[in-house]
Design an enzyme around this catalytic site. Sequence first.
Site, PDB file in Angstrom:
ATOM      1  N   ASP A  68       0.847  -1.186   0.000  1.00 40.92           N
ATOM      2  CA  ASP A  68       0.000   0.000   0.000  1.00 40.92           C
ATOM      3  C   ASP A  68       0.888   1.243   0.000  1.00 40.92           C
ATOM      4  O   ASP A  68       2.096   1.142   0.208  1.00 40.92           O
ATOM      5  CB  ASP A  68      -1.017  -0.018   1.151  1.00 40.92           C
ATOM      6  CG  ASP A  68      -0.414   0.277   2.512  1.00 40.92           C
ATOM      7  OD1 ASP A  68       0.797   0.007   2.709  1.00 40.92           O
ATOM      8  OD2 ASP A  68      -1.150   0.755   3.384  1.00 40.92           O
ATOM      9  N   TYR A  70       2.869   4.851   0.743  1.00 45.53           N
ATOM     10  CA  TYR A  70       3.449   5.518   1.900  1.00 45.53           C
ATOM     11  C   TYR A  70       2.379   6.411   2.531  1.00 45.53           C
ATOM     12  O   TYR A  70       1.599   7.051   1.832  1.00 45.53           O
ATOM     13  CB  TYR A  70       4.654   6.361   1.496  1.00 45.53           C
ATOM     14  CG  TYR A  70       5.776   5.583   0.849  1.00 45.53           C
ATOM     15  CD1 TYR A  70       6.368   4.510   1.505  1.00 45.53           C
ATOM     16  CD2 TYR A  70       6.261   5.937  -0.413  1.00 45.53           C
ATOM     17  CE1 TYR A  70       7.408   3.799   0.918  1.00 45.53           C
ATOM     18  CE2 TYR A  70       7.305   5.231  -1.004  1.00 45.53           C
ATOM     19  CZ  TYR A  70       7.872   4.164  -0.340  1.00 45.53           C
ATOM     20  OH  TYR A  70       8.897   3.460  -0.915  1.00 45.53           O
ATOM     21  N   PHE A  81       6.668   1.673  -4.242  1.00 51.69           N
ATOM     22  CA  PHE A  81       8.036   1.869  -3.754  1.00 51.69           C
ATOM     23  C   PHE A  81       8.621   3.243  -4.088  1.00 51.69           C
ATOM     24  O   PHE A  81       9.597   3.673  -3.480  1.00 51.69           O
ATOM     25  CB  PHE A  81       8.990   0.767  -4.253  1.00 51.69           C
ATOM     26  CG  PHE A  81       8.651  -0.594  -3.739  1.00 51.69           C
ATOM     27  CD1 PHE A  81       8.949  -0.955  -2.428  1.00 51.69           C
ATOM     28  CD2 PHE A  81       8.006  -1.521  -4.541  1.00 51.69           C
ATOM     29  CE1 PHE A  81       8.620  -2.204  -1.932  1.00 51.69           C
ATOM     30  CE2 PHE A  81       7.673  -2.783  -4.059  1.00 51.69           C
ATOM     31  CZ  PHE A  81       7.979  -3.131  -2.759  1.00 51.69           C
ATOM     32  N   HIS A 192      11.026  -9.655   0.962  1.00 49.80           N
ATOM     33  CA  HIS A 192      10.717  -8.239   0.779  1.00 49.80           C
ATOM     34  C   HIS A 192      11.969  -7.403   1.084  1.00 49.80           C
ATOM     35  O   HIS A 192      12.781  -7.782   1.932  1.00 49.80           O
ATOM     36  CB  HIS A 192       9.582  -7.841   1.728  1.00 49.80           C
ATOM     37  CG  HIS A 192       8.961  -6.527   1.429  1.00 49.80           C
ATOM     38  ND1 HIS A 192       9.488  -5.332   1.880  1.00 49.80           N
ATOM     39  CD2 HIS A 192       7.855  -6.203   0.727  1.00 49.80           C
ATOM     40  CE1 HIS A 192       8.736  -4.341   1.457  1.00 49.80           C
ATOM     41  NE2 HIS A 192       7.729  -4.836   0.760  1.00 49.80           N
TER      42      HIS A 192
END
Length: 230
Positions: A68, A70, A81, A192
């Site tokens: 999701d 920032y 990202f 991740h």
Amino acid sequence: MARSSYISQLPVYWNLWLSPVINSPKFQSLLRKLETSKEQIYPPIADIFTSYQISELHQIKVVILGQDPYHGANQAHGLSFSVKQGNTRPPSLRNIFKELESDLNVVPPTKSMGELTGWAHQGVFLLNAVLTVEGGKANSHQNLGWEEFTDATIQLISAHTKNTVFVLWGTYAQKKAKLIDTNHHLIIKSAHPSPLSAYRGFWGSKPFSQINKYLEKHNQTPIDWKIIEM
């Protein structure tokens, strides 16, 4: 049905493809929630569909899936990202740049540069599974309807493109593998890039060179991963 000011930001091309989901009761409920919310929502309405605004379906070569946006002010702008220019890079993005340097010797840009728009314009579809969030509340818009929308997006890309690379970092993203036809596409999986999990297999995974080798093998132009300083 009244036209949502949110969905009006989605290009007509994508709107047509995704209309069954957009018109579903759950997604319409999500739109009403967004329209009437008193909370600060990120990214700004004009930026929610940035990835869709940049890329039509046939232009997509790579999908990098995030979770999701920032949830801080002036960070998210509709690309997973990526962070708006002028912001300090979040930890996961710092680690992505470290792995990129290790993999392809691409030197990271200055600390105030983490905007990945240049990747998007080359066919890298930077997609979050959830496209909005309340300020200061990570994951606050999960399970409201965005997942059905982005799952449908992944399925469309899988069904209507060939030799696309899907990058699934972490357990959450890897659950989306079932939506992808592995007979026609490459899936790259690893831990991740978050500092909490990068040591479990993100370091040394060399995703960027893997992507380019696959694209070249299938007669596609590789991605220039350098971040251009603005």
